[in-house]
Structures are given as C-alpha cells and as structure tokens.
Scaffold this motif. Structure first.
Motif, short mmCIF file in Angstrom:
data_model
loop_
_atom_site.label_atom_id
_atom_site.label_comp_id
_atom_site.label_asym_id
_atom_site.label_seq_id
_atom_site.Cartn_x
_atom_site.Cartn_y
_atom_site.Cartn_z
N SER A 252 0.85 -1.20 0.00
CA SER A 252 0.00 0.00 0.00
C SER A 252 0.88 1.24 0.00
CB SER A 252 -0.93 0.02 1.21
OG SER A 252 -0.20 0.11 2.42
N ALA A 253 0.29 2.36 -0.38
CA ALA A 253 0.98 3.65 -0.37
C ALA A 253 -0.04 4.75 -0.22
CB ALA A 253 1.78 3.85 -1.65
N VAL A 254 0.37 5.82 0.45
CA VAL A 254 -0.50 6.98 0.69
C VAL A 254 0.26 8.25 0.32
CG1 VAL A 254 -1.63 8.38 2.46
CG2 VAL A 254 -1.87 5.90 2.49
N VAL A 255 -0.41 9.18 -0.33
CA VAL A 255 0.18 10.48 -0.67
C VAL A 255 -0.78 11.58 -0.23
CG1 VAL A 255 0.81 12.02 -2.57
CG2 VAL A 255 1.56 9.64 -2.60
N ARG A 256 -0.27 12.52 0.51
CA ARG A 256 -1.05 13.70 0.90
C ARG A 256 -0.67 14.86 -0.02
NH1 ARG A 256 0.29 10.74 5.15
NH2 ARG A 256 -1.34 10.20 6.68
N ASP A 257 -1.67 15.56 -0.53
CA ASP A 257 -1.40 16.61 -1.51
C ASP A 257 -2.55 17.60 -1.50
OD1 ASP A 257 -0.22 18.03 -3.55
OD2 ASP A 257 -0.13 16.35 -4.96
N ARG A 258 -2.50 18.55 -2.41
CA ARG A 258 -3.58 19.50 -2.62
C ARG A 258 -4.10 19.35 -4.05
NH1 ARG A 258 -4.29 23.50 1.09
NH2 ARG A 258 -2.72 23.61 2.75
N ALA A 259 -5.39 19.51 -4.22
CA ALA A 259 -5.97 19.46 -5.55
C ALA A 259 -5.47 20.64 -6.38
CB ALA A 259 -7.49 19.48 -5.46
N ARG A 260 -5.02 20.35 -7.58
CA ARG A 260 -4.46 21.40 -8.43
C ARG A 260 -5.31 21.65 -9.68
NH1 ARG A 260 0.32 21.83 -5.82
NH2 ARG A 260 1.03 19.94 -4.75
N PHE A 261 -6.51 21.06 -9.69
CA PHE A 261 -7.44 21.26 -10.82
C PHE A 261 -8.84 21.32 -10.22
CE2 PHE A 261 -9.85 20.28 -14.63
CZ PHE A 261 -9.13 20.94 -15.61
N PRO A 262 -9.72 22.13 -10.77
CA PRO A 262 -11.06 22.28 -10.18
C PRO A 262 -11.89 21.00 -10.29
CG PRO A 262 -10.90 23.46 -12.27
CD PRO A 262 -9.51 23.04 -11.92
N TYR A 263 -12.93 20.95 -9.49
CA TYR A 263 -13.86 19.82 -9.48
C TYR A 263 -14.81 19.98 -10.67
CZ TYR A 263 -17.32 16.50 -7.64
OH TYR A 263 -18.17 15.44 -7.47
N VAL A 264 -14.54 19.22 -11.74
CA VAL A 264 -15.34 19.31 -12.97
C VAL A 264 -15.74 17.90 -13.38
CG1 VAL A 264 -15.42 20.08 -15.37
CG2 VAL A 264 -14.02 21.34 -13.71
N PRO A 265 -17.04 17.58 -13.44
CA PRO A 265 -17.46 16.26 -13.90
C PRO A 265 -16.84 15.92 -15.26
CG PRO A 265 -19.32 17.43 -12.98
CD PRO A 265 -18.19 18.43 -13.05
N GLY A 266 -16.33 14.71 -15.38
CA GLY A 266 -15.70 14.27 -16.62
C GLY A 266 -14.23 14.58 -16.71
#
Length: 220
Positions: free
Chosen positions: A70-84
């Motif tokens: 297993s592996a875990v990465v903590r980060d910040r979203a760098r792109f908006p929430y857009v369906p598709g």
C-alpha cells in the motif's frame, strides 16, 4: 517500480484538459490481459472544506484478497472539481502513490470510469495509459444511459454511448444496485467484469476499492 510515461503536460483549463482526453483516447488498447494475480485499488479522499486530499493505493492478492502492499500520498488538488475531468484532479497524486509501491500490480482497479465516459476517456484510461498497466474502471454512478440489469449477482446490461456498448451495469450482489464497469486500458470488458466479480465476494464494491477507501479515510 512503476514508470509513469510523459504523454502530456498537465493542463490548467477545462478546454486544455478536454483536448488532452481527445488526443489520448485513440491510444487506449483493448486486449486480453495476462494472468491477474494482484490488483491495485485506487481512491482519493478529500478533507472537508479544503483542497487537501489523500491518494491511497492498496495492492491485493486476488486469490486471498489480502493486502500485500500500500501507499498513501497527501497533496492538494491542483485542478477544479469538474465532472468528466476528475483525472486531472486525482491522477497526479495517485501516480505518485503508485510509484511508491514495492509490488507492481497486474491491474489497476479505479474508482471511476474507463471508456464509459462522454469522451470515452475516464480516469481508468488515463492512469492505464500513463503507467502502461492494464486498468479498469468501476464506478459507483454511471455517466451514460443503461437499463437496469436483473436482480441476481452476475446479471448485467450494457452501458451505451451513441448506441455503442462502452461498459456494463453489473450486479455484484443480489438485490443491491449495480456497479458500472468499463475498460481503461489493455483489458477486455468481459475480463474486467469477471475480475470485478472475483473482487466482490461479500459487498457491492470491489475489495480493492474498499481497502483503498479505508486506508485513505484513516489517513485524512
């Protein structure tokens, strides 16, 4: 170690992201996979009221459904929430997590769509192409039309886009709503559905998704 191919720059706008999907879509291959002994589950958990996220990957032995890596990465979203366009938000941290694995899985089981997507290029396609690993999408909700399958485990109906079958609504538990399976890369639809049934002995969602989701929630 998993190698990530540099197939495109990461876009900053919706138009650029859609252009990447259209350009990469013809590269998706549908083929019978080799023997699948290990399967990776991939999931992203978000902190409430924040752009912080946790990308979690678990690798399961398909025969025993036990977690072998297993592996875990903590980060910040760098792109908006857009369906598709979830791949542009979730793929970068998931790719980093995949590269931290000691065990290279035989297939990626993505919590999202493959070709059952308005532009035929969902998260499973994107991750499969960038890693060149077999991949499938197992979505909780559909992005295309379908008729309800029969009520018994294993029953299915096609997911269609413009009259073409792009996936299946697959009943993994009798009397429970289906999941939505499609090819990501280097797999066939029948092989994807067969694998999903192997990964769902007790619950609606594959054990790959369930273990990755649990790991991500533990880590938020």
């Amino acid at each position: 170690m998993i190698t990530v191919r540099d197939l495109h720059p990461w876009p900053s706008t919706e138009a650029e992201a859609e252009a990447v999907q259209r350009r990469l879509r013809p590269l998706v291959r549908v083929e019978e996979p080799a023997e699948i002994r290990t399967a990776a589950g991939l999931d992203v958990a978000y902190r409430e009221d924040s752009d912080e996220l946790v990308a979690a990957v678990t690798v399961l032995d398909v025969a025993t459904l036990s977690v072998v890596d297993s592996a875990v990465v903590r980060d910040r979203a760098r792109f908006p929430y857009v369906p598709g366009l979830f791949a542009f938000r979730e793929a970068p941290p998931l790719l980093t997590a995949l590269q931290r694995l000691a065990v290279t899985p035989d297939v990626l089981v993505c919590d999202g769509q493959g070709v059952a997507h308005p532009r035929r290029f969902g998260l499973a396609c994107h991750l499969g192409l960038l890693t060149d690993l077999p991949s499938i999408g197992v979505g909780k909700t559909p992005m295309t039309r379908f008729d309800p399958p029969g009520e018994h485990r294993g029953d299915w109906t096609p997911l269609e886009v413009d009259g073409e079958e792009v996936g299946r609504a697959l009943r993994t538990r009798t009397g429970v709503k289906p999941v939505f399976v499609s090819v990501g890369h280097r797999c066939t639809l029948q092989a994807a559905c067969d694998l999903v049934l192997r990964l769902t002995p007790k619950y609606r969602l594959p054990e790959t998704t369930r273990t990755a989701d649990h790991l991500g929630r533990q880590s938020t």
